[in-house]
Design an enzyme around this catalytic site. Sequence first.
Site, PDB file in Angstrom:
ATOM      1  N   ASP A   1      44.517  34.352   8.400  1.00 18.25           N
ATOM      2  CA  ASP A   1      44.609  34.366   9.863  1.00 18.25           C
ATOM      3  C   ASP A   1      45.415  33.176  10.374  1.00 18.25           C
ATOM      4  O   ASP A   1      45.758  32.257   9.623  1.00 18.25           O
ATOM      5  CB  ASP A   1      43.205  34.386  10.494  1.00 18.25           C
ATOM      6  CG  ASP A   1      42.196  33.521   9.735  1.00 18.25           C
ATOM      7  OD1 ASP A   1      42.612  32.569   9.048  1.00 18.25           O
ATOM      8  OD2 ASP A   1      40.991  33.801   9.825  1.00 18.25           O
TER       9      ASP A   1
ATOM     10  N   ASP B   1      28.545  33.579  13.135  1.00 19.40           N
ATOM     11  CA  ASP B   1      28.267  34.885  13.759  1.00 19.40           C
ATOM     12  C   ASP B   1      28.570  36.045  12.810  1.00 19.40           C
ATOM     13  O   ASP B   1      28.575  37.200  13.221  1.00 19.40           O
ATOM     14  CB  ASP B   1      29.089  35.041  15.051  1.00 19.40           C
ATOM     15  CG  ASP B   1      30.591  35.034  14.801  1.00 19.40           C
ATOM     16  OD1 ASP B   1      31.016  34.838  13.634  1.00 19.40           O
ATOM     17  OD2 ASP B   1      31.357  35.225  15.771  1.00 19.40           O
TER      18      ASP B   1
ATOM     19  N   HIS C   1      31.486  36.505  11.134  1.00 23.34           N
ATOM     20  CA  HIS C   1      32.887  36.947  11.017  1.00 23.34           C
ATOM     21  C   HIS C   1      33.463  36.597   9.654  1.00 23.34           C
ATOM     22  O   HIS C   1      33.061  35.621   9.026  1.00 23.34           O
ATOM     23  CB  HIS C   1      33.760  36.391  12.153  1.00 23.34           C
ATOM     24  CG  HIS C   1      34.031  34.917  12.112  1.00 23.34           C
ATOM     25  ND1 HIS C   1      33.744  34.065  13.164  1.00 23.34           N
ATOM     26  CD2 HIS C   1      34.576  34.113  11.152  1.00 23.34           C
ATOM     27  CE1 HIS C   1      34.105  32.840  12.846  1.00 23.34           C
ATOM     28  NE2 HIS C   1      34.610  32.830  11.628  1.00 23.34           N
TER      29      HIS C   1
ATOM     30  N   GLU D   1      35.686  39.189  14.657  1.00 21.27           N
ATOM     31  CA  GLU D   1      34.450  38.832  15.347  1.00 21.27           C
ATOM     32  C   GLU D   1      33.531  40.051  15.471  1.00 21.27           C
ATOM     33  O   GLU D   1      33.967  41.180  15.221  1.00 21.27           O
ATOM     34  CB  GLU D   1      34.788  38.295  16.749  1.00 21.27           C
ATOM     35  CG  GLU D   1      35.593  36.982  16.742  1.00 21.27           C
ATOM     36  CD  GLU D   1      34.756  35.742  16.366  1.00 21.27           C
ATOM     37  OE1 GLU D   1      33.733  35.878  15.640  1.00 21.27           O
ATOM     38  OE2 GLU D   1      35.138  34.641  16.777  1.00 21.27           O
TER      39      GLU D   1
HETATM   40  C1  F6R Z   1      39.383  30.849   8.252  1.00 20.93           C
HETATM   41  C2  F6R Z   1      38.566  32.018   8.425  1.00 20.93           C
HETATM   42  C3  F6R Z   1      37.181  31.946   8.957  1.00 20.93           C
HETATM   43  C4  F6R Z   1      36.343  30.856   8.304  1.00 20.93           C
HETATM   44  C5  F6R Z   1      34.964  30.793   8.964  1.00 20.93           C
HETATM   45  C6  F6R Z   1      34.087  29.729   8.352  1.00 20.93           C
HETATM   46  O1  F6R Z   1      40.655  31.201   7.709  1.00 20.93           O
HETATM   47  O2  F6R Z   1      39.047  33.067   8.182  1.00 20.93           O
HETATM   48  O3  F6R Z   1      36.554  33.191   8.754  1.00 20.93           O
HETATM   49  O4  F6R Z   1      36.224  31.114   6.940  1.00 20.93           O
HETATM   50  O5  F6R Z   1      35.119  30.546  10.318  1.00 20.93           O
HETATM   51  O6  F6R Z   1      34.647  28.485   8.622  1.00 20.93           O
HETATM   52  P1  F6R Z   1      34.089  27.170   7.901  1.00 20.93           P
HETATM   53  O7  F6R Z   1      34.365  27.347   6.454  1.00 20.93           O
HETATM   54  O8  F6R Z   1      34.895  26.043   8.495  1.00 20.93           O
HETATM   55  O9  F6R Z   1      32.649  27.104   8.211  1.00 20.93           O
END
Ligand code: F6R
Length: 260
Positions: free
Chosen positions: A67, A136, A138, A143
């Site tokens: 992303d 959440d 995702h 989301e």
């Molecule tokens: C980032 C991504 C997100 C993160 C998620 C967890 O490229 O795709 O899905 O993996 O927000 O983020 P952290 O690891 O910082 O808790």
Amino acid sequence: MEVVILPGSRQIGKLAADAIEALLRHKPGAVLGLATGSSPLPVYDELALRHERDGLDFSSAHAFALDEYVGLPPGHPQSYREVITREFTNRVDIRPENVHTPDGSAEDIPAECRAYEERMQAVGGVDLQLLGVGTDGHIGFNEPGSSLASRTRIKTLIEQTRRDNARFFAGLAEVPHHVVTQGLGTILEARHVVLVATGAQKAPAVRNFVEWPVAAVCPASVLQFHPHATILVDEAAASSLKLADFYRHTYEHKPGWQGL
Ligand code: F6R
């Protein structure tokens, strides 16, 4: 879905790196799917160490990020292009032209999303997709409410995710509202997915996507449909799992030849 409960992030980093190393030794031109955020950092540290120490070779590999933020100027230190370069790809010998991130500043975002999927297909699709999970539920930036069949597209971040990610920016106001993300359908096409989650703040999301029914309200639950999904969690992230003892037992008695 295989759930592996490990003492901490160092062990998680090593086990995920074992899977990536085995893949690269068997298929040097493998296509890696990369996540950003905090969760995969121990994996990137371990891979950088193995490159430096053991000569683990990434020179024929390809990489695709999950992303990218929309609206950050190119070169912004928190753009995922910069983050992935800094945290991982600059530390190994992968060729810069083989590292792909969606262009969140493209004028025609839908065209960029289609082109991104085509670039992935052109090199044969993702062999191993590394994932984190949001509080959440995702994955990527899909989301709650995301279509379980979605492809790469623009999404609006939920406020909880913007607050979670504000730690990387000067303040909440600087966190973009929009992102381009691989869809859940895109992620499901990776041949192996390895999701990493650590810390008590991830425990409810881990319980929901591993043990509750598949539902768009918890996007990571779509991984229950994936034929080869490996979930690496520390004790804190595993603390709400009903079948934790069963997952431990299964992993302890796993035949060695099976690998991850
Ligand atoms: C980032 C991504 C997100 C993160 C998620 C967890 O490229 O795709 O899905 O993996 O927000 O983020 P952290 O690891 O910082 O808790």
